[in-house]
Design a protein around this motif. Structure first.
Motif, PDB file in Angstrom:
ATOM      1  N   ILE A  37       4.933  -3.681  -6.928  1.00 53.52           N
ATOM      2  CA  ILE A  37       4.591  -3.623  -5.511  1.00 53.52           C
ATOM      3  C   ILE A  37       5.872  -3.407  -4.711  1.00 53.52           C
ATOM      4  CG2 ILE A  37       3.615  -4.901  -3.558  1.00 53.52           C
ATOM      5  CD1 ILE A  37       2.080  -6.543  -5.810  1.00 53.52           C
ATOM      6  N   ALA A  38       5.847  -2.409  -3.835  1.00 55.69           N
ATOM      7  CA  ALA A  38       7.001  -2.127  -2.976  1.00 55.69           C
ATOM      8  C   ALA A  38       6.700  -2.625  -1.570  1.00 55.69           C
ATOM      9  CB  ALA A  38       7.297  -0.628  -2.950  1.00 55.69           C
ATOM     10  N   LEU A  47       4.066  -1.421   1.164  1.00 54.69           N
ATOM     11  CA  LEU A  47       4.069   0.037   1.215  1.00 54.69           C
ATOM     12  C   LEU A  47       3.207   0.674   0.140  1.00 54.69           C
ATOM     13  CD1 LEU A  47       7.889   0.475   1.807  1.00 54.69           C
ATOM     14  CD2 LEU A  47       6.067   0.641   3.514  1.00 54.69           C
ATOM     15  N   MET A  48       3.310   0.176  -1.072  1.00 56.70           N
ATOM     16  CA  MET A  48       2.595   0.822  -2.165  1.00 56.70           C
ATOM     17  C   MET A  48       2.618  -0.048  -3.416  1.00 56.70           C
ATOM     18  SD  MET A  48       5.371   3.748  -3.297  1.00 56.70           S
ATOM     19  CE  MET A  48       4.694   4.040  -4.917  1.00 56.70           C
ATOM     20  N   MET A  49       1.773   0.325  -4.365  1.00 55.99           N
ATOM     21  CA  MET A  49       1.787  -0.245  -5.702  1.00 55.99           C
ATOM     22  C   MET A  49       1.813   0.923  -6.669  1.00 55.99           C
ATOM     23  SD  MET A  49       0.539  -1.105  -8.822  1.00 55.99           S
ATOM     24  CE  MET A  49      -1.174  -0.717  -8.973  1.00 55.99           C
ATOM     25  N   ALA A  50       2.683   0.856  -7.641  1.00 51.07           N
ATOM     26  CA  ALA A  50       2.745   1.872  -8.690  1.00 51.07           C
ATOM     27  C   ALA A  50       3.046   1.139  -9.995  1.00 51.07           C
ATOM     28  CB  ALA A  50       3.802   2.922  -8.357  1.00 51.07           C
ATOM     29  N   SER A 114       0.041  10.713   1.177  1.00 50.85           N
ATOM     30  CA  SER A 114      -0.774  11.235   2.285  1.00 50.85           C
ATOM     31  C   SER A 114       0.064  11.469   3.540  1.00 50.85           C
ATOM     32  CB  SER A 114      -1.911  10.258   2.604  1.00 50.85           C
ATOM     33  OG  SER A 114      -1.392   9.084   3.208  1.00 50.85           O
ATOM     34  N   GLY A 115       1.353  11.103   3.471  1.00 55.08           N
ATOM     35  CA  GLY A 115       2.237  11.242   4.625  1.00 55.08           C
ATOM     36  C   GLY A 115       2.260  10.010   5.513  1.00 55.08           C
ATOM     37  N   ARG A 116       1.527   8.976   5.123  1.00 54.27           N
ATOM     38  CA  ARG A 116       1.497   7.736   5.895  1.00 54.27           C
ATOM     39  C   ARG A 116       2.619   6.801   5.425  1.00 54.27           C
ATOM     40  NH1 ARG A 116      -3.676   9.616   5.488  1.00 54.27           N
ATOM     41  NH2 ARG A 116      -4.991   9.394   7.348  1.00 54.27           N
ATOM     42  N   ARG A 117       2.989   5.896   6.298  1.00 53.90           N
ATOM     43  CA  ARG A 117       4.040   4.932   5.982  1.00 53.90           C
ATOM     44  C   ARG A 117       3.660   4.091   4.770  1.00 53.90           C
ATOM     45  NH1 ARG A 117       9.316   3.673   6.125  1.00 53.90           N
ATOM     46  NH2 ARG A 117       9.602   1.450   6.275  1.00 53.90           N
ATOM     47  N   SER A 118       2.419   3.613   4.720  1.00 56.24           N
ATOM     48  CA  SER A 118       1.937   2.741   3.660  1.00 56.24           C
ATOM     49  C   SER A 118       0.730   3.382   2.979  1.00 56.24           C
ATOM     50  CB  SER A 118       1.530   1.383   4.248  1.00 56.24           C
ATOM     51  OG  SER A 118       0.854   0.595   3.287  1.00 56.24           O
TER      52      SER A 118
END
Length: 146
Positions: A37-38, A47-50, A114-118
């Motif tokens: 998780i970032a 922001l995201m999970m990868a 998608s170009g979004r912040r999160s």
């Protein structure tokens, strides 16, 4: 839970352990991956999970530039290598079971493809799903036509 993480439950504040020992004890899934998780270090925004394999985690810790494992491409993916929207590691922590990583990062621009912040912009609200943010950058400007 591994014996290492069980032992850490009783560890005193500021105890130190060799990094290799902790990396060896991480509970990677059957595919050799751990969810990562970032979170933006200064705002707390998730922001995201990868996913990361051990190689991606070691590279991230060594270089300070966040690297993930791309399941779709089957290779290491250095965040921002095609879009320029990089993540720089500020700190990293494992959860108590050693099966999830939380990274405090400094994100350049949007984190989401998608170009979004999160990546977390679809809010589930009662009977609806609501889009909570607009793209900061057109995804085609980041990646070209897909």
């Amino acid at each position: 839970m591994t014996d290492t993480f069980k032992r850490l439950e009783g560890a005193s504040l500021d105890s130190r352990y060799p990094l290799g020992e902790i990396l060896d004890a991480i509970r990677f899934n059957d595919d050799g991956l751990i969810p990562a998780i970032a979170q933006q270090h200064d705002s707390g925004e998730v922001l995201m999970m990868a996913w990361m394999n051990r190689e991606a985690l070691e590279e991230t810790l060594a270089t300070g530039r966040v690297c993930y494992w791309s399941r779709s491409k089957g290779k290491l993916w250095r965040k921002g290598e095609s879009s320029g929207q990089q993540q720089h590691l500020r700190s990293a922590a494992l959860d108590c079971d050693g099966d999830t990583l939380l990274m405090q990062v400094d994100q350049t621009g949007p984190a989401c493809h998608s170009g979004r912040r999160s990546c977390f912009y679809v809010s589930l609200e009662g009977e609806d799903a609501r889009i909570t943010s607009a793209p900061l950058i057109d995804p085609e400007a980041l990646y070209g036509k897909r």
